[in-house]
Design an enzyme around this catalytic site. Structure first.
Site, PDB file in Angstrom:
ATOM      1  N   THR A  24      -5.097  -7.421  10.460  1.00  0.00           N
ATOM      2  CA  THR A  24      -5.319  -6.076   9.918  1.00  0.00           C
ATOM      3  C   THR A  24      -4.889  -4.985  10.895  1.00  0.00           C
ATOM      4  OG1 THR A  24      -7.172  -6.920   8.626  1.00  0.00           O
ATOM      5  CG2 THR A  24      -7.085  -4.555   8.953  1.00  0.00           C
TER       6      THR A  24
ATOM      7  N   ARG B 208      -0.939 -14.115   4.097  1.00  0.00           N
ATOM      8  CA  ARG B 208      -1.770 -13.483   5.126  1.00  0.00           C
ATOM      9  C   ARG B 208      -1.171 -13.683   6.519  1.00  0.00           C
ATOM     10  NH1 ARG B 208      -6.240 -11.184   3.695  1.00  0.00           N
ATOM     11  NH2 ARG B 208      -7.348 -11.575   5.641  1.00  0.00           N
TER      12      ARG B 208
ATOM     13  N   ARG C 279       2.965  -6.461   9.633  1.00  0.00           N
ATOM     14  CA  ARG C 279       2.217  -5.422  10.349  1.00  0.00           C
ATOM     15  C   ARG C 279       2.670  -5.298  11.796  1.00  0.00           C
ATOM     16  NH1 ARG C 279      -3.154  -7.568   7.513  1.00  0.00           N
ATOM     17  NH2 ARG C 279      -3.165  -6.221   5.676  1.00  0.00           N
TER      18      ARG C 279
ATOM     19  N   ASN D 223      -2.094  -0.063   6.788  1.00  0.00           N
ATOM     20  CA  ASN D 223      -1.489  -1.266   7.357  1.00  0.00           C
ATOM     21  C   ASN D 223      -0.572  -2.011   6.384  1.00  0.00           C
ATOM     22  OD1 ASN D 223      -3.329  -2.510   5.690  1.00  0.00           O
ATOM     23  ND2 ASN D 223      -4.636  -3.246   7.331  1.00  0.00           N
TER      24      ASN D 223
ATOM     25  N   HIS E  39      -1.877  -5.682   1.401  1.00  0.00           N
ATOM     26  CA  HIS E  39      -3.121  -6.423   1.149  1.00  0.00           C
ATOM     27  C   HIS E  39      -2.726  -7.742   0.516  1.00  0.00           C
ATOM     28  CE1 HIS E  39      -7.030  -7.622  -0.448  1.00  0.00           C
ATOM     29  NE2 HIS E  39      -6.353  -7.942  -1.552  1.00  0.00           N
TER      30      HIS E  39
ATOM     31  N   LYS F 163       0.815  -1.207   0.000  1.00  0.00           N
ATOM     32  CA  LYS F 163       0.000   0.000   0.000  1.00  0.00           C
ATOM     33  C   LYS F 163       0.859   1.272   0.000  1.00  0.00           C
ATOM     34  CE  LYS F 163      -3.841  -2.329   2.307  1.00  0.00           C
ATOM     35  NZ  LYS F 163      -4.761  -2.288   3.458  1.00  0.00           N
TER      36      LYS F 163
END
Length: 137
Positions: free
Chosen positions: A93, A87, A104, A114, A117, A10
């Site tokens: 998240t 993931r 994260r 965060n 994705h 991101k």
């Protein structure tokens, strides 16, 4: 089982200079391979397709605005159980809830910004890859 996943780094990851570190973590996983990678700024149409299921929710507009605020790195990552694996590597998240050692947990600051994705299922991956890499996958 070999899978494909869309991974987006991101705008906060790009802005903070974390793309190399995050890509390196993905590349170090045995059997995972980045098969496509692009740096681009996302337009409204792409973001509406990607986040359409969230339209009308309170976080939708701020999320779209954030995702359009700067370039992202879009990747296709392939490998054994890559959807579940990326993931797990990303962490939850909410960066506060993310364990140290996850992307994260180590670098995240707030929920909306965060860093990463990753597709959450094979169905999502198929849909997202068509949006971000049409004609290539």
């Amino acid at each position: 089982m070999t899978q494909r996943s869309l991974v987006l780094l991101k705008p906060d990851a790009v802005r903070r200079g974390l793309t190399g570190e995050i890509i390196s973590r993905i590349e170090r996983k045995a059997g995972w391979q980045i098969t496509a990678l692009e740096l681009r700024t996302l337009d409204t149409e792409t973001l509406e397709q990607h986040y359409g299921e969230h339209k009308g929710k309170p976080f939708y507009e701020p999320l779209v605005e954030f995702m359009a605020s700067g370039p992202v790195v879009a990747m296709v990552v392939e490998g054994e159980r890559v959807i579940e694996g990326v993931r797990a590597l990303a962490g939850p998240t909410d960066p506060i809830a993310a364990a140290p050692g996850s992307i994260r947990g180590d670098y995240g600051v707030i929920v909306r910004e965060n860093l990463i994705h990753a597709s959450d299922s094979e169905e999502s991956a198929e849909r997202e890859l068509k949006i971000f890499f049409p004609g290539r996958v």
